[in-house]
Design a protein around this motif. Structure first.
Motif, PDB file in Angstrom:
ATOM      1  N   SER A 162     -15.365 -25.698 132.621  1.00  0.00           N
ATOM      2  CA  SER A 162     -16.747 -23.899 133.335  1.00  0.00           C
ATOM      3  C   SER A 162     -16.316 -24.273 134.377  1.00  0.00           C
ATOM      4  O   SER A 162     -17.562 -22.397 134.907  1.00  0.00           O
ATOM      5  CB  SER A 162     -18.814 -25.260 132.741  1.00  0.00           C
ATOM      6  N   ARG A 163     -15.961 -24.937 135.709  1.00  0.00           N
ATOM      7  CA  ARG A 163     -15.752 -25.239 136.511  1.00  0.00           C
ATOM      8  C   ARG A 163     -14.944 -24.340 137.464  1.00  0.00           C
ATOM      9  O   ARG A 163     -13.985 -24.237 138.116  1.00  0.00           O
ATOM     10  CB  ARG A 163     -16.348 -26.336 137.104  1.00  0.00           C
ATOM     11  N   LEU A 164     -13.470 -24.139 136.021  1.00  0.00           N
ATOM     12  CA  LEU A 164     -12.364 -23.840 136.062  1.00  0.00           C
ATOM     13  C   LEU A 164     -11.855 -22.501 135.769  1.00  0.00           C
ATOM     14  O   LEU A 164     -12.607 -21.795 135.025  1.00  0.00           O
ATOM     15  CB  LEU A 164     -11.207 -24.086 135.085  1.00  0.00           C
ATOM     16  N   PRO A 165     -11.761 -21.316 137.080  1.00  0.00           N
ATOM     17  CA  PRO A 165     -11.047 -19.703 136.677  1.00  0.00           C
ATOM     18  C   PRO A 165      -9.800 -19.757 135.159  1.00  0.00           C
ATOM     19  O   PRO A 165      -8.889 -19.361 135.576  1.00  0.00           O
ATOM     20  CB  PRO A 165      -9.954 -19.949 137.439  1.00  0.00           C
ATOM     21  N   LEU A 166     -10.958 -20.030 134.173  1.00  0.00           N
ATOM     22  CA  LEU A 166      -9.869 -19.804 132.444  1.00  0.00           C
ATOM     23  C   LEU A 166     -10.449 -18.528 131.945  1.00  0.00           C
ATOM     24  O   LEU A 166      -9.955 -18.463 130.730  1.00  0.00           O
ATOM     25  CB  LEU A 166     -10.657 -21.043 131.901  1.00  0.00           C
ATOM     26  N   LEU A 195     -17.336 -18.677 140.222  1.00  0.00           N
ATOM     27  CA  LEU A 195     -17.458 -20.372 139.808  1.00  0.00           C
ATOM     28  C   LEU A 195     -18.241 -21.446 140.526  1.00  0.00           C
ATOM     29  O   LEU A 195     -18.395 -21.497 141.650  1.00  0.00           O
ATOM     30  CB  LEU A 195     -15.922 -20.858 139.644  1.00  0.00           C
ATOM     31  N   GLU A 196     -19.229 -22.243 139.495  1.00  0.00           N
ATOM     32  CA  GLU A 196     -20.119 -23.153 140.375  1.00  0.00           C
ATOM     33  C   GLU A 196     -19.202 -24.514 140.881  1.00  0.00           C
ATOM     34  O   GLU A 196     -17.745 -24.192 140.824  1.00  0.00           O
ATOM     35  CB  GLU A 196     -20.979 -23.774 139.163  1.00  0.00           C
ATOM     36  N   LEU A 203     -13.560 -17.721 127.532  1.00  0.00           N
ATOM     37  CA  LEU A 203     -13.448 -19.379 127.160  1.00  0.00           C
ATOM     38  C   LEU A 203     -14.624 -19.631 127.901  1.00  0.00           C
ATOM     39  O   LEU A 203     -14.990 -20.416 127.024  1.00  0.00           O
ATOM     40  CB  LEU A 203     -11.951 -19.827 127.561  1.00  0.00           C
ATOM     41  N   HIS A 204     -15.038 -19.245 128.839  1.00  0.00           N
ATOM     42  CA  HIS A 204     -16.653 -20.017 129.778  1.00  0.00           C
ATOM     43  C   HIS A 204     -17.698 -19.144 128.106  1.00  0.00           C
ATOM     44  O   HIS A 204     -18.163 -20.770 127.896  1.00  0.00           O
ATOM     45  CB  HIS A 204     -16.895 -19.154 130.461  1.00  0.00           C
TER      46      HIS A 204
END
Length: 154
Positions: free
Chosen positions: A122-126, A45-46, A130-131
């Protein structure tokens, strides 16, 4: 590096309280006033880069789930997006890999900036689905108040 979170930098103040049950951390609350925060929250992830963040965040484990909340949380990303400050609570219960249909959840929030939320998400581990949805739909706009519930996996 703490549990997959790699904090690159930041400065400011943080005051936290932890709830401990039977020698295990069961939840906690933190008041934050930070600047120049940069952290990678998962592999691939960024990094999340915030020029400033302030407010209260909290969470706790529940049997088969969790609850997370914010109070007066506001931030400004290095890209210039500004989260106006608001309150949010998400609660998920009934998690059981053998019976995903039993999962249920609830979301309550006010003053949601969808573009800022999408950028942060977009920067979370979801997870990849979902991204991908966030990239496909490009949410924008302000939601003044939302209350939602669901049954089954998100």
């Amino acid at each position: 590096d703490i549990d997959g979170i790699d904090v690159v930098g930041g400065r400011g103040a943080l005051r936290a309280w932890l709830d401990v049950r039977r020698g295990e951390v069961a939840g906690g609350t933190a008041d934050v006033a930070l600047a120049d925060v940069e952290a990678a929250l998962g592999a691939g992830l960024e990094p999340l880069a915030l020029a400033a963040v302030a407010g209260r965040v909290g969470g706790r484990g529940l049997d088969g789930g969790f609850e997370a909340s914010t109070q007066g949380l506001q931030f400004r990303t290095r890209d210039g997006l500004r989260w106006p400050g608001g309150n949010a609570t998400v609660r998920v219960t009934g998690r059981d890999p053998a019976a995903p249909e039993r999962e249920q959840g609830e979301l309550r929030a006010d003053r949601l900036d969808l573009a800022a939320l999408s950028q942060i998400a977009s920067r979370l581990p979801l997870g990849a689905p979902l991204h991908a949805a966030l990239g496909r739909y490009g949410p924008r706009g302000i939601v003044q108040e939302v209350q939602a519930g669901w049954r089954g996996p998100v």
